[in-house]
Design an enzyme around this catalytic site. Structure first.
Site, PDB file in Angstrom:
ATOM      1  N   PRO A 128       0.854  -1.199   0.000  1.00 27.93           N
ATOM      2  CA  PRO A 128       0.000   0.000   0.000  1.00 27.93           C
ATOM      3  C   PRO A 128       0.888   1.246   0.000  1.00 27.93           C
ATOM      4  CG  PRO A 128       0.084  -0.938   2.192  1.00 27.93           C
ATOM      5  CD  PRO A 128       0.890  -1.849   1.316  1.00 27.93           C
TER       6      PRO A 128
ATOM      7  N   ASP B 168       5.997   2.669   1.809  1.00 24.65           N
ATOM      8  CA  ASP B 168       5.074   1.613   2.207  1.00 24.65           C
ATOM      9  C   ASP B 168       4.381   2.060   3.496  1.00 24.65           C
ATOM     10  OD1 ASP B 168       3.807  -0.685   3.096  1.00 24.65           O
ATOM     11  OD2 ASP B 168       5.451  -2.026   2.562  1.00 24.65           O
ATOM     12  N   HIS B 169       3.076   2.273   3.393  1.00 26.45           N
ATOM     13  CA  HIS B 169       2.350   2.810   4.545  1.00 26.45           C
ATOM     14  C   HIS B 169       2.268   1.805   5.690  1.00 26.45           C
ATOM     15  CE1 HIS B 169       0.096   5.875   6.462  1.00 26.45           C
ATOM     16  NE2 HIS B 169      -0.446   6.401   5.376  1.00 26.45           N
ATOM     17  N   ARG B 170       2.668   0.570   5.448  1.00 28.56           N
ATOM     18  CA  ARG B 170       2.659  -0.419   6.527  1.00 28.56           C
ATOM     19  C   ARG B 170       3.813  -0.199   7.500  1.00 28.56           C
ATOM     20  NH1 ARG B 170       2.753  -5.805   3.026  1.00 28.56           N
ATOM     21  NH2 ARG B 170       4.404  -4.519   2.066  1.00 28.56           N
TER      22      ARG B 170
ATOM     23  N   CYS C 133       5.321   2.784   8.243  1.00 29.85           N
ATOM     24  CA  CYS C 133       5.282   4.051   8.967  1.00 29.85           C
ATOM     25  C   CYS C 133       4.077   4.860   8.520  1.00 29.85           C
ATOM     26  CB  CYS C 133       6.569   4.857   8.742  1.00 29.85           C
ATOM     27  SG  CYS C 133       6.751   5.472   7.054  1.00 29.85           S
TER      28      CYS C 133
END
Length: 477
Positions: A273, A447-449, A451
């Protein structure tokens, strides 16, 4: 005679196949242990493959341009049985390595095996060209005919009577040049090399291709022409239709590095994501800093990319969350202890990302030297597969293409990528006054996972601040 079949070895990094670029031997030739017998191209690099057996070549399995799976027969060698003592090895045949006794015997020389611990840089070899049919000049030069095998592959067969001497073979070092000549239908024996000593360069082949076709040779992919099917009504093109009668579609096989790029980018978009943020930065001070460094040390110049790399390393020290990857199977985030900096590089074979391992340990001058050497080797196809994997953060200078911004795809399984746009003159407010400054757009895809926006924004702001005020960088290195 005892026949030994050498299988295409595991070339490392999970590669499952390789394309035969050029045979270095023909049927009937005598080979020695560790002699290079074929040049293959994987999805990551061009590799010379040595044979672990000595003897006479009995068969070549596969034609130039054919893709062979790892573990399938590559070459068959007949070993002499004379001269054995107490079941020992024949003369000239070295004892197999312990790794080969324990496994398949298909371990590449220089990939963890060998007769000593020293490692030497591979030198380019002068190699004969390949004719339009794809047959090896090594075969024709040795008097061996070329014919299809039972499986439809082209292999060298029995010797024939030598004919009149042919034209002198051109000096071709780069496998990319040889491949380009095959794809453009250029006879290398007619090309006059412009390189040192008459070496044929890519530009020479492109010029020859233009002479033949009258059109620029601006691609390197192997193309297959597929005729358009006529319309069911049989109607002819309307007047003024720019498409000529009998126009053909071009089908580009998705193989080799192109397929690897497609698979990796598709996986990145499917699993990660990603979010892209960007900011404009005044790079005037950074360019002035570079000019001052190079004026003081002209023998060791520093590139603008090296300065951006140093700034990235400073930012990753402050925000290590971005120097990470997500382990989906283990349901965890793994932050790397060192920064293995990937540099996106456009090559004739496609986009590759060579890696500078433990880049944080290098000085800025060392970074500049490593970047120059690594990108040059990548464009020449000389990097081993291990140098093209294992990155933890990627730097992408797409500004060299004359564009300002981008939303790049993360190099899976990394967690972030910094993009640099072109540096151009733009109006900018300095101390309340309008001025013309050197401005660039910086973009960070993350990658929003791993941070949230606070970390990503903090990193990008730190990078932009260092670009605008290079003195700030000194406090963090």
């Amino acid at each position: 005679m005892t026949e030994k079949v050498f299988l295409l070895p595991d070339l490392g990094e999970g590669l499952a196949e390789a394309e035969i670029v050029q045979w270095r031997v023909a049927v009937g030739d005598t080979v020695t242990v560790d002699q290079t017998v074929v040049e293959v191209e994987t999805a990551k690099a061009v590799v010379d493959v040595p044979c672990p057996y000595a003897g006479r070549v009995v068969a070549l399995h596969g034609a130039e341009g054919e893709v062979r799976p790892v573990g399938q027969p590559l070459i068959t060698v007949a070993e002499p049985v004379t001269g054995r003592v107490d079941g020992g090895d024949p003369p000239g045949h070295a004892v197999y390595r312990e790794e080969e006794r324990a496994g398949s015997g298909n371990v590449l020389i220089g990939y963890g095996t060998g007769h000593g611990s020293s490692r030497r840089r591979r030198r380019p070899r002068l190699a004969a060209a390949t004719d339009a049919s794809g047959a090896s000049d090594a075969a024709t030069a040795s008097g061996a005919a070329v014919a299809p095998s039972a499986a439809g592959r082209q292999v060298a067969v029995a010797d024939r009577e030598p004919g009149p001497p042919g034209p002198a073979q051109p000096l071709v070092i780069s496998p990319i040049v040889r491949r380009l000549a095959r794809e453009r239908g250029v006879d290398l024996t007619t090309v006059r090399g412009s390189g040192p000593g008459g070496v044929v360069r890519r530009a020479d082949v492109e010029a020859a291709a233009r002479d033949v076709t009258g059109a620029p040779a601006d691609g390197t992919a192997r193309l297959t022409a597929v005729p358009n099917r006529p319309a069911t009504t049989g109607r002819q093109p309307a007047p003024g239709d720019p498409r000529p009668v009998g126009a053909q579609d071009l089908v580009i096989p998705l193989t080799g590095i192109r397929r690897t790029i497609a698979d990796k980018l598709s996986r990145s978009r499917r699993e990660i994501p990603e979010v892209t943020i960007w900011v404009d930065a005044d790079a005037t001070g950074l360019l002035e800093t570079r000019a001052a460094i190079n004026a003081a040390r002209p023998d060791r110049p520093v590139s603008i990319l090296a300065l951006f790399a140093r700034i990235c390393l400073s930012g990753l020290r402050r925000y290590p969350q971005l120097n990470a990857r997500v382990d989906t199977e283990g349901q965890r985030i793994v932050q790397s202890a060192g920064v293995h900096l990937g540099i996106a590089a456009q090559t004739d074979r496609g986009l590759v990302v060579p890696v500078l391992r433990d880049a944080e340990r290098l000085t800025t001058t060392e970074l500049a030297a490593e970047l120059a050497a690594t990108t040059a080797a990548a464009r020449a196809g000389e990097l081993p597969p291990a140098r093209l994997t294992g990155g933890t953060f990627t730097l992408n200078n797409y500004g060299v293409f004359g564009v300002d911004g981008s939303t790049p795809i993360i190099n899976h399984p990394e967690a972030a990528l910094l993009g640099i746009g072109r540096i151009v003159d733009k109006p900018w407010v300095v101390d309340g006054q309008l001025a013309v400054r050197k401005v660039t757009q910086l973009s960070l895809t993350f990658d929003h996972r791993v941070c949230d926006g606070g970390v990503a924004g903090g990193f990008l702001r730190h990078v932009a601040d260092c670009v605008e005020q290079p003195a700030l960088l000194i406090a963090t290195v």
